[in-house]
Write an enzyme that holds these catalytic residues in place. Structure first.
Site, PDB file in Angstrom:
ATOM      1  N   GLY A 135     -92.128  -3.672  62.232  1.00 19.57           N
ATOM      2  CA  GLY A 135     -92.117  -2.272  61.576  1.00 19.57           C
ATOM      3  C   GLY A 135     -93.255  -1.748  61.571  1.00 19.57           C
ATOM      4  N   GLY A 136     -94.178  -1.591  62.543  1.00 16.37           N
ATOM      5  CA  GLY A 136     -95.538  -1.065  62.522  1.00 16.37           C
ATOM      6  C   GLY A 136     -95.695   0.036  63.183  1.00 16.37           C
ATOM      7  CG  ASP A 145     -82.874  -5.333  66.989  1.00 15.88           C
ATOM      8  OD1 ASP A 145     -83.233  -5.402  65.663  1.00 15.88           O
ATOM      9  OD2 ASP A 145     -81.770  -5.335  67.080  1.00 15.88           O
ATOM     10  CB  SER A 149     -88.682  -2.267  47.409  1.00 17.18           C
ATOM     11  OG  SER A 149     -88.413  -1.167  46.724  1.00 17.18           O
ATOM     12  CE1 TYR A 186     -85.222  -0.413  51.347  1.00 14.01           C
ATOM     13  CE2 TYR A 186     -85.519  -0.227  49.267  1.00 14.01           C
ATOM     14  CZ  TYR A 186     -86.142  -0.483  50.206  1.00 14.01           C
ATOM     15  OH  TYR A 186     -87.591  -0.246  50.271  1.00 14.01           O
ATOM     16  CB  ALA A 239     -78.682  -6.969  47.929  1.00 14.06           C
ATOM     17  CE  LYS A 278     -87.173  -3.649  51.590  1.00 13.98           C
ATOM     18  NZ  LYS A 278     -88.516  -4.085  52.747  1.00 13.98           N
TER      19      LYS A 278
END
Length: 246
Positions: free
Chosen positions: A13-14, A60, A139, A154, A156, A158
């Site tokens: 995810g960069g 992916d 997060s 989201y 759950a 994280k």
């Protein structure tokens, strides 16, 4: 000497936001970086604008087979990797009763399964390279602050990353691998675009430092945990939230 001179780093995810800034910081510190993302156009465009030894790979990371094939090829090319940054993440806000199975799977697979896929695919290589580092991006929505309404999938995913990080830290410690986590709060990226200007201003009022983080501040925390300066830190979640959860 720069902290990551001759180090080989993989960042998922960069291609934008926090991930892209993490890549920039590693390049500034002398690392060779492999950037993973789903979108070839965005990935290649982002890497062309960067200075340093960086290559984009269209992978992916929620696809276990694709990750295994990538890992095999990269290990053949590099030999060893020194740092793995599991940053890939998406959010699709919706009340729980409106979350479809496809939406749930997309968010959980991208955020959580990707950490399994990447860490599992590179684990034997990391073990051979004692002193390797893993940093996972969670997060404050993952349990530090409590789940956010509208972000069940989201939050759950994280929260699970924090728990997984602790387990991996215990299992890998004797193998010479440090595994830690960074949990950002509100950060100036497109992930907070669901808030309008008034919503952002109201959210800032809840933050003791009265502002959102910038991506540099989160990237600095990641690089610290990936560096030898954090050699005796493992299983830790470093919260970067301006005091919101203090």
């Amino acid at each position: 000497m720069r902290r990551f001179e001759k180090k080989r780093v993989v960042v998922t995810g960069g291609t934008k936001g926090i991930g892209l800034q993490i890549v920039k910081h590693f390049l500034d510190e002398g690392a060779t970086v492999a950037v993973l993302g789903r979108c070839p156009d965005r990935g290649n465009s982002a890497c062309k604008q960067l200075e340093g030894d960086v290559t984009f790979y269209p992978v992916d990371v929620s696809d276990n087979k694709a990750v295994k094939e990538f890992a095999k090829k990269l290990i053949e090319k590099w030999g060893n990797i020194d740092v793995l940054i599991n940053n890939a993440g998406v959010s699709k806000n919706s009340l729980f009763l409106r979350i479809t199975e496809d939406d749930w799977d997309h968010v959980v697979d991208t955020n959580l399964k990707s950490v399994y896929n990447m860490t599992h695919a590179f684990s034997r290589n990391l073990i051979k390279n004692r002193g390797a580092k893993i940093v996972n991006i969670s997060s404050i929505a993952g349990g530090v602050m409590g789940g956010n309404p509208g972000q069940a999938h989201y939050s759950a995913s994280k929260g699970a990353i924090v728990s997984l990080t602790k387990v991996l830290a215990r299992e890998f410690a004797k193998r010479g691998i440090n595994c830690n986590c960074v949990a950002p709060g509100f950060t100036e990226t497109d992930m907070v675009d669901f808030l309008d200007d008034a919503g952002k201003k109201k959210a800032e009022e809840f933050v003791p430092m009265q502002r959102f983080a910038n991506v540099d501040e989160v990237a600095d925390a990641v690089l610290f945990l990936a560096s030898d300066n954090a050699s005796y830190i493992t299983g830790h979640t470093l919260v970067v939230d301006g005091g919101l959860t203090s």
